[in-house]
Design an enzyme around this catalytic site. Structure first.
Site, PDB file in Angstrom:
ATOM      1  N   GLU A 246       0.830  -1.199   0.000  1.00  0.00           N
ATOM      2  CA  GLU A 246       0.000   0.000   0.000  1.00  0.00           C
ATOM      3  C   GLU A 246       0.868   1.254   0.000  1.00  0.00           C
ATOM      4  O   GLU A 246       1.996   1.230   0.493  1.00  0.00           O
ATOM      5  CB  GLU A 246      -0.862   0.062   1.269  1.00  0.00           C
ATOM      6  CG  GLU A 246      -1.714  -1.154   1.532  1.00  0.00           C
ATOM      7  CD  GLU A 246      -2.190  -1.197   2.969  1.00  0.00           C
ATOM      8  OE1 GLU A 246      -3.398  -1.337   3.165  1.00  0.00           O
ATOM      9  OE2 GLU A 246      -1.354  -1.082   3.892  1.00  0.00           O
ATOM     10  N   LYS A 248       2.352   4.506   1.398  1.00  0.00           N
ATOM     11  CA  LYS A 248       2.627   4.985   2.764  1.00  0.00           C
ATOM     12  C   LYS A 248       2.412   6.497   2.781  1.00  0.00           C
ATOM     13  O   LYS A 248       3.176   7.248   2.177  1.00  0.00           O
ATOM     14  CB  LYS A 248       4.049   4.648   3.197  1.00  0.00           C
ATOM     15  CG  LYS A 248       4.307   5.008   4.657  1.00  0.00           C
ATOM     16  CD  LYS A 248       5.720   4.687   5.084  1.00  0.00           C
ATOM     17  CE  LYS A 248       5.887   4.845   6.594  1.00  0.00           C
ATOM     18  NZ  LYS A 248       5.398   6.118   7.118  1.00  0.00           N
ATOM     19  N   ARG A 253      -1.617   8.760  11.777  1.00  0.00           N
ATOM     20  CA  ARG A 253      -2.271   7.455  11.825  1.00  0.00           C
ATOM     21  C   ARG A 253      -3.418   7.507  12.833  1.00  0.00           C
ATOM     22  O   ARG A 253      -3.255   8.015  13.950  1.00  0.00           O
ATOM     23  CB  ARG A 253      -1.249   6.388  12.222  1.00  0.00           C
ATOM     24  CG  ARG A 253      -1.758   4.962  12.092  1.00  0.00           C
ATOM     25  CD  ARG A 253      -0.603   4.008  12.243  1.00  0.00           C
ATOM     26  NE  ARG A 253      -1.023   2.620  12.315  1.00  0.00           N
ATOM     27  CZ  ARG A 253      -0.176   1.614  12.482  1.00  0.00           C
ATOM     28  NH1 ARG A 253       1.123   1.860  12.597  1.00  0.00           N
ATOM     29  NH2 ARG A 253      -0.610   0.368  12.539  1.00  0.00           N
ATOM     30  N   PHE A 337      -6.944   1.486   5.868  1.00  0.00           N
ATOM     31  CA  PHE A 337      -6.178   0.331   5.403  1.00  0.00           C
ATOM     32  C   PHE A 337      -6.357  -0.933   6.239  1.00  0.00           C
ATOM     33  O   PHE A 337      -5.852  -1.985   5.874  1.00  0.00           O
ATOM     34  CB  PHE A 337      -4.685   0.668   5.285  1.00  0.00           C
ATOM     35  CG  PHE A 337      -4.066   1.277   6.513  1.00  0.00           C
ATOM     36  CD1 PHE A 337      -3.842   0.542   7.665  1.00  0.00           C
ATOM     37  CD2 PHE A 337      -3.683   2.612   6.503  1.00  0.00           C
ATOM     38  CE1 PHE A 337      -3.270   1.108   8.781  1.00  0.00           C
ATOM     39  CE2 PHE A 337      -3.101   3.195   7.617  1.00  0.00           C
ATOM     40  CZ  PHE A 337      -2.895   2.431   8.762  1.00  0.00           C
ATOM     41  N   ARG A 414       6.310  -4.473  16.906  1.00  0.00           N
ATOM     42  CA  ARG A 414       7.089  -4.067  15.741  1.00  0.00           C
ATOM     43  C   ARG A 414       7.799  -5.317  15.233  1.00  0.00           C
ATOM     44  O   ARG A 414       8.652  -5.877  15.922  1.00  0.00           O
ATOM     45  CB  ARG A 414       8.114  -2.989  16.101  1.00  0.00           C
ATOM     46  CG  ARG A 414       8.803  -2.387  14.869  1.00  0.00           C
ATOM     47  CD  ARG A 414       9.929  -1.450  15.276  1.00  0.00           C
ATOM     48  NE  ARG A 414       9.467  -0.280  15.996  1.00  0.00           N
ATOM     49  CZ  ARG A 414       8.996   0.822  15.420  1.00  0.00           C
ATOM     50  NH1 ARG A 414       8.903   0.887  14.110  1.00  0.00           N
ATOM     51  NH2 ARG A 414       8.612   1.843  16.157  1.00  0.00           N
TER      52      ARG A 414
END
Length: 549
Positions: A246, A248, A253, A337, A414
């Protein structure tokens, strides 16, 4: 329970640097607590009175606390400030001042955890005329009954700088150890609720079965899943097999939550910014279903079809007045998204299924509500992903995201299941802990900034001095903030509270004994001030080492 018992635990934790020992100390303490006290200690041990997802905060400045300390010990605010400069910490300053206390409070009762907690909560409810004097009265009531060591941790808690080297990881481990529960179950419950106080009480009373029942709740934000740096498009897709790729976007966010008729919008810091985005609230109400959901996306500011700089959107979101004017001048677009919740939690579903459902429920006929530009990447269509990257850059975006289509959504993690591939070199988010006055043209400013990262215990470790990438306006802003957050000053050196977050670029990571991380950054440069991020969002020493390797 007396507050002094919690203070004794604070002392033990602060004096012990070993993670396992800290976990044992905290575990031994919490297993003996009743439910009410446990729910409060689960927050106070992290220096909070609200869970991480709450938009409420104490919001008490150090000046106000210094005024209360001065009244409690019978001295002047100037003398409190002098002691603070000398000690570099309001807690240590309070210990010294209270040990010399000239006033005696007669008939005072020992502080209890409940009394302290309830009064801290009361601070957040006060507003309007004379609110400052009323807040000082509440703090003074606490401090007047406090011993020197109690005052140390009271003042630190009120200023949200507890400094005992305990982060969420240690609290999670302590709960697991205290109630004999698998750490993975505690971790998952924390990911879904973001509320360690709740988890502690459920673990004590209901064990693993109760924790397994905890789930996402629309209206309570969760930490976002985080990305690592991609080594390149081809190796990333080879590793994943089938990837969702996708654009960025360089925006903010967001998680958008709907619970019945209530819509809330949260940032990645879990900050509620619903009131700043009335047009987005209206758009999602019109173009998404009227059922409970949590969707995730990025909001950007645009003009003439082109994205505006990050600072534009930040100013737009931070605006509290003249919102209608801001809507006209800085129009927003939301690019969705991911789908975390739709009538029920969906985070355990693979991304491919979540994306498919998201496409089914979002009406994109409005310019304000969009789906992220996406292609499905395989080893056979690398060229399509490369074209997406090229197009994204040409349109003014940062690059692309490459996500493993088979994977669930893991809040706060992460990992290699979500990667970012940018045209610009990777950056680090750091916190300013000190600075040096400039010379020459910069003699009126703090010219160089000492910055730090978080280690596994949430302690701050220095990594570099950064002095480039700063125009006069930014230097003026940062110097003003450094004065506001100043703890001590010696010669040209200043130490400050860890409040200012910077995003910095650099040419290389090198080993260095000069800084506490054991590493340094070559040619660091400030990319921007991250007013949208807080101390919990800065990068870690672990990530630095990973990038170095």
């Amino acid at each position: 329970m007396k507050y002094q018992k919690l203070v004794d635990v604070y002392n033990q934790l602060e004096e012990n640097s070993k993670r396992l020992e800290k976990t044992r100390i905290l575990s031994d303490f919490i297993k003996e607590l009743d439910d009410e006290t446990l729910s409060k200690v689960g927050l106070l041990i992290l220096g909070r009175v609200f869970p991480a997802w709450s938009d409420k905060e104490l919001g008490i400045g150090s000046k106000l606390v210094m005024e209360a300390v001065a009244k409690a010990v019978g001295t002047t605010v100037d003398k409190v400030e002098d002691e603070l400069r000398e000690q570099g910490d309001i807690g240590l300053a309070s210990v010294n001042l209270f040990s010399k206390k000239s006033q005696t409070t007669f008939f005072s009762q020992p502080l209890t955890i409940k009394f302290v907690f309830d009064n801290l909560i009361k601070l957040t409810t006060i507003s309007g005329s004379k609110s400052t004097s009323r807040k000082i009265s509440i703090i003074l009531e606490l401090l007047s009954q406090a011993s020197a060591t109690e005052a140390k941790y009271l003042t630190r808690t009120i200023t949200e700088e507890l400094r005992i080297g305990v982060g969420e990881g240690i609290v999670r481990d302590a709960i697991a150890e205290a109630f004999n529960i698998d750490k993975d179950i505690i971790d998952r419950a924390h990911m879904l609720t973001n509320d360690l106080a709740l988890i502690a009480v459920v673990a004590k009373n209901e064990g693993e079965d109760g924790l397994k029942k905890l789930t996402l709740t629309p209206g309570k934000p969760v930490k976002p899943m985080l990305a690592q740096l991609s080594e390149g498009i081809e190796p990333s897709i080879k590793m994943m097999g089938l990837a969702i790729c996708e654009t960025k976007y360089d925006g903010i966010r967001l998680q958008v939550h709907r619970n019945k008729d209530e819509i809330n919008i949260f940032t990645r810091r879990l900050e509620n910014i619903t009131e700043a985005m009335p047009e987005i609230v209206k758009a999602v109400d019109e173009y998404l279903p009227h059922v409970n959901y949590i969707v995730e996306g990025e909001v950007i500011a645009t003009r003439d079809g082109k994205p505006l700089s990050f600072q534009n959107i930040l100013h737009r979101v931070r605006r509290k007045y003249n919102i209608e004017e801001a809507i006209e001048n800085v129009p927003l677009k939301l690019f969705l998204f991911d789908l975390l919740y739709f009538r029920k939690s969906m985070i355990d579903e693979p991304l491919l299924k979540r994306r498919k459902k998201l496409e089914e429920i979002v009406d994109t006929s409005s310019e304000e509500i969009n789906l992220s530009k996406m292609v499905k990447g395989t080893i056979d269509n690398i060229h399509e992903v490369e074209e997406l990257f090229k197009t994204s850059i040409e349109e003014g975006h940062e690059g692309i995201m490459i996500k493993d289509s088979k994977e669930p959504y893991i809040p706060g993690l992460r990992g290699k299941k979500m990667l970012k591939y940018k045209a610009e070199p990777e950056t680090l988010d750091v916190v300013v802990v000190g600075g040096t006055h400039g010379i020459g043209k910069r003699k009126d400013f703090i010219g160089s900034y000492l910055v730090a990262l978080r280690d596994e215990n949430d302690d701050l470790k220095t990594v570099a001095h950064v002095a480039t990438g700063l125009d006069d306006d930014t230097l003026k802003y940062l110097t003003k903030k450094m004065e506001e957050y100043k703890l001590s000053e010696k010669g040209t050196k200043v130490t400050v509270e860890p409040k200012i977050i910077l995003e910095i670029g650099f040419s290389e990571i090198v080993k260095s004994p000069e800084y506490e991380t054991g590493f340094s950054l070559r040619f660091p440069v400030v990319k921007r001030v991250r007013k949208d991020k807080g101390l919990g969002d800065i990068d870690t020493v672990e990530r630095l080492i990973s990038m170095y390797k």
